[in-house]
Design an enzyme around this catalytic site. Sequence first.
Site, PDB file in Angstrom:
ATOM      1  N   LYS A  65      -0.740   5.230   4.580  1.00 51.95           N
ATOM      2  CA  LYS A  65      -1.864   4.241   5.354  1.00 51.95           C
ATOM      3  C   LYS A  65      -1.306   3.936   6.767  1.00 51.95           C
ATOM      4  O   LYS A  65      -0.205   3.572   7.127  1.00 51.95           O
ATOM      5  CB  LYS A  65      -1.615   2.719   4.590  1.00 51.95           C
ATOM      6  CG  LYS A  65      -2.717   1.606   4.930  1.00 51.95           C
ATOM      7  CD  LYS A  65      -2.824   0.481   4.233  1.00 51.95           C
ATOM      8  CE  LYS A  65      -3.895  -0.370   4.778  1.00 51.95           C
ATOM      9  NZ  LYS A  65      -5.130  -0.097   5.250  1.00 51.95           N
ATOM     10  N   HIS A 118       0.853  -1.215  -0.108  1.00 54.68           N
ATOM     11  CA  HIS A 118      -0.054  -0.132   0.192  1.00 54.68           C
ATOM     12  C   HIS A 118       0.878   1.043  -0.002  1.00 54.68           C
ATOM     13  O   HIS A 118       1.938   1.093   0.261  1.00 54.68           O
ATOM     14  CB  HIS A 118      -0.803   0.083   1.166  1.00 54.68           C
ATOM     15  CG  HIS A 118      -1.871  -0.785   1.218  1.00 54.68           C
ATOM     16  ND1 HIS A 118      -1.915  -2.094   1.338  1.00 54.68           N
ATOM     17  CD2 HIS A 118      -3.407  -0.551   0.746  1.00 54.68           C
ATOM     18  CE1 HIS A 118      -3.278  -2.776   1.072  1.00 54.68           C
ATOM     19  NE2 HIS A 118      -3.841  -2.006   0.743  1.00 54.68           N
TER      20      HIS A 118
HETATM   21  P1  NAP Z   1      -7.258   9.833   4.463  1.00 59.62           P
HETATM   22  O1  NAP Z   1      -7.274  10.504   3.074  1.00 59.62           O
HETATM   23  O2  NAP Z   1      -6.540  10.161   5.530  1.00 59.62           O
HETATM   24  O3  NAP Z   1      -8.933  10.195   4.857  1.00 59.62           O
HETATM   25  C1  NAP Z   1      -9.497  10.119   6.011  1.00 59.62           C
HETATM   26  C2  NAP Z   1     -10.266  11.099   6.574  1.00 59.62           C
HETATM   27  O4  NAP Z   1     -11.174  10.928   7.615  1.00 59.62           O
HETATM   28  C3  NAP Z   1      -9.433  12.514   6.647  1.00 59.62           C
HETATM   29  O5  NAP Z   1     -10.055  13.841   6.153  1.00 59.62           O
HETATM   30  C4  NAP Z   1      -9.658  12.732   8.353  1.00 59.62           C
HETATM   31  O6  NAP Z   1      -9.450  14.071   8.705  1.00 59.62           O
HETATM   32  C5  NAP Z   1     -11.059  12.238   8.685  1.00 59.62           C
HETATM   33  N1  NAP Z   1     -11.411  11.801  10.036  1.00 59.62           N
HETATM   34  C6  NAP Z   1     -10.354  11.425  10.841  1.00 59.62           C
HETATM   35  N2  NAP Z   1     -10.993  11.154  12.242  1.00 59.62           N
HETATM   36  C7  NAP Z   1     -12.353  11.518  11.857  1.00 59.62           C
HETATM   37  C8  NAP Z   1     -13.599  11.503  12.574  1.00 59.62           C
HETATM   38  N3  NAP Z   1     -13.630  11.178  13.688  1.00 59.62           N
HETATM   39  N4  NAP Z   1     -14.727  11.810  11.942  1.00 59.62           N
HETATM   40  C9  NAP Z   1     -14.811  12.308  10.584  1.00 59.62           C
HETATM   41  N5  NAP Z   1     -13.605  12.224   9.785  1.00 59.62           N
HETATM   42  C10 NAP Z   1     -12.610  11.946  10.415  1.00 59.62           C
HETATM   43  O7  NAP Z   1      -7.523   8.264   4.075  1.00 59.62           O
HETATM   44  P2  NAP Z   1      -8.107   7.506   3.103  1.00 59.62           P
HETATM   45  O8  NAP Z   1      -7.048   7.088   2.277  1.00 59.62           O
HETATM   46  O9  NAP Z   1      -9.132   8.273   2.352  1.00 59.62           O
HETATM   47  O10 NAP Z   1      -8.705   6.137   3.885  1.00 59.62           O
HETATM   48  C11 NAP Z   1      -9.579   6.291   4.707  1.00 59.62           C
HETATM   49  C12 NAP Z   1      -9.839   4.874   5.321  1.00 59.62           C
HETATM   50  O11 NAP Z   1     -10.661   4.018   4.111  1.00 59.62           O
HETATM   51  C13 NAP Z   1      -8.496   4.063   5.840  1.00 59.62           C
HETATM   52  O12 NAP Z   1      -8.993   3.302   6.868  1.00 59.62           O
HETATM   53  C14 NAP Z   1      -8.117   3.247   4.528  1.00 59.62           C
HETATM   54  O13 NAP Z   1      -7.471   2.094   5.105  1.00 59.62           O
HETATM   55  C15 NAP Z   1      -9.494   2.658   4.107  1.00 59.62           C
HETATM   56  N6  NAP Z   1      -9.727   2.343   2.857  1.00 59.62           N
HETATM   57  C16 NAP Z   1     -10.585   1.552   2.403  1.00 59.62           C
HETATM   58  C17 NAP Z   1     -10.775   0.898   1.234  1.00 59.62           C
HETATM   59  C18 NAP Z   1     -11.754  -0.235   0.812  1.00 59.62           C
HETATM   60  O14 NAP Z   1     -11.958  -0.452  -0.165  1.00 59.62           O
HETATM   61  N7  NAP Z   1     -12.450  -0.480   1.746  1.00 59.62           N
HETATM   62  C19 NAP Z   1      -9.980   1.376   0.161  1.00 59.62           C
HETATM   63  C20 NAP Z   1      -9.119   2.475   0.505  1.00 59.62           C
HETATM   64  C21 NAP Z   1      -8.765   2.824   1.841  1.00 59.62           C
HETATM   65  P3  NAP Z   1      -7.691  14.552   9.173  1.00 59.62           P
HETATM   66  O15 NAP Z   1      -6.904  14.313   7.921  1.00 59.62           O
HETATM   67  O16 NAP Z   1      -8.067  15.943   9.623  1.00 59.62           O
HETATM   68  O17 NAP Z   1      -7.363  13.289  10.101  1.00 59.62           O
END
Ligand code: NAP
Length: 265
Positions: A159, A155
């Site tokens: 992550k 990844h």
């Molecule tokens: P990201 O860009 O860091 O986005 C996460 C967002 O959530 C950030 O804007 C963060 O804000 C915000 N956040 C943190 N705590 C929060 C809360 N309590 N309430 C609301 N928002 C909050 O990460 P990403 O790459 O989009 O990934 C997000 C998640 O999805 C990860 O766990 C990743 O492993 C997962 N994922 C899943 C899949 C799937 O297919 N299931 C695919 C890709 C990723 P701040 O930046 O201010 O902290």
Amino acid sequence: MTIRVAIAGARGRMGSTAAAAITEAPDMEFVGALDYKYDGWYINEGTLIEKAHGVRVYTSLAELYQAHQPDVLLDLTDPEAVFPNAQKAIALGIRPVIGTSGLTLEEINQLQLLCEQKGIACILAPNFSIGAVLMMKFAAQAAHYLGDVEIIEMHHDRKLDAPSGTAVKTADMISSVRTPHLQGHPDEQVNAYGARGADVQGMKIHSVRLPGLLAHQQVLLGGEGELLSIRHDSFDRKSFMPGVLLSIRESVRHQDFVNGLEQLI
Ligand code: NAP
């Protein structure tokens, strides 16, 4: 029926891609964003603005619910936020669709129980990519015959958790079809900590984190004189969107806890 969707994590990489996909879906409406900051701000075409134009940001799910009555809360946040978000959603009668990784087994069991008590659905999808789900299914099918397995998941270096939810789910699916046994040499000596990876259900998982990667996994199944490699690559977050939309649609048809997109396709 239009499905009213709230998104937790709408400012993030996955959340903003999902917000665009939901906005374009003819049967869905993006009604509110749940965040831990920017209360009262708005998300307008992927940009956070103070002007009242677009989808409002709330720091309280109860307030978001009162104003917009979402049917579904799509969670794409982080391992700390996802469990309390899902607990609150279920209590309010909002179906959680969870893509965030990092939930513990105990938390998953608790959410399952809460869904049963409330009689509503929760969809937990460690990987929304249809191709990745097929990769997991094929790996479990192959492990019937080739039971010695190691998993390499790769990844991007932003992550937060390791191993990935997809790798753990793959190990779970494989362990349900193979006889548990020791892999590798019984007298193996590890000279550098972590060299053999993490042990999950008797399988080794190796986690690679590098810039340039998005989400990739290779399942290696070894037999006498042969090796089967099953590999999946997500090159763009758009690869997750058909699974996101499918999970949202299925969440309003179910009344139970669904663990994995493979239960739905
Ligand atoms: P990201 O860009 O860091 O986005 C996460 C967002 O959530 C950030 O804007 C963060 O804000 C915000 N956040 C943190 N705590 C929060 C809360 N309590 N309430 C609301 N928002 C909050 O990460 P990403 O790459 O989009 O990934 C997000 C998640 O999805 C990860 O766990 C990743 O492993 C997962 N994922 C899943 C899949 C799937 O297919 N299931 C695919 C890709 C990723 P701040 O930046 O201010 O902290």
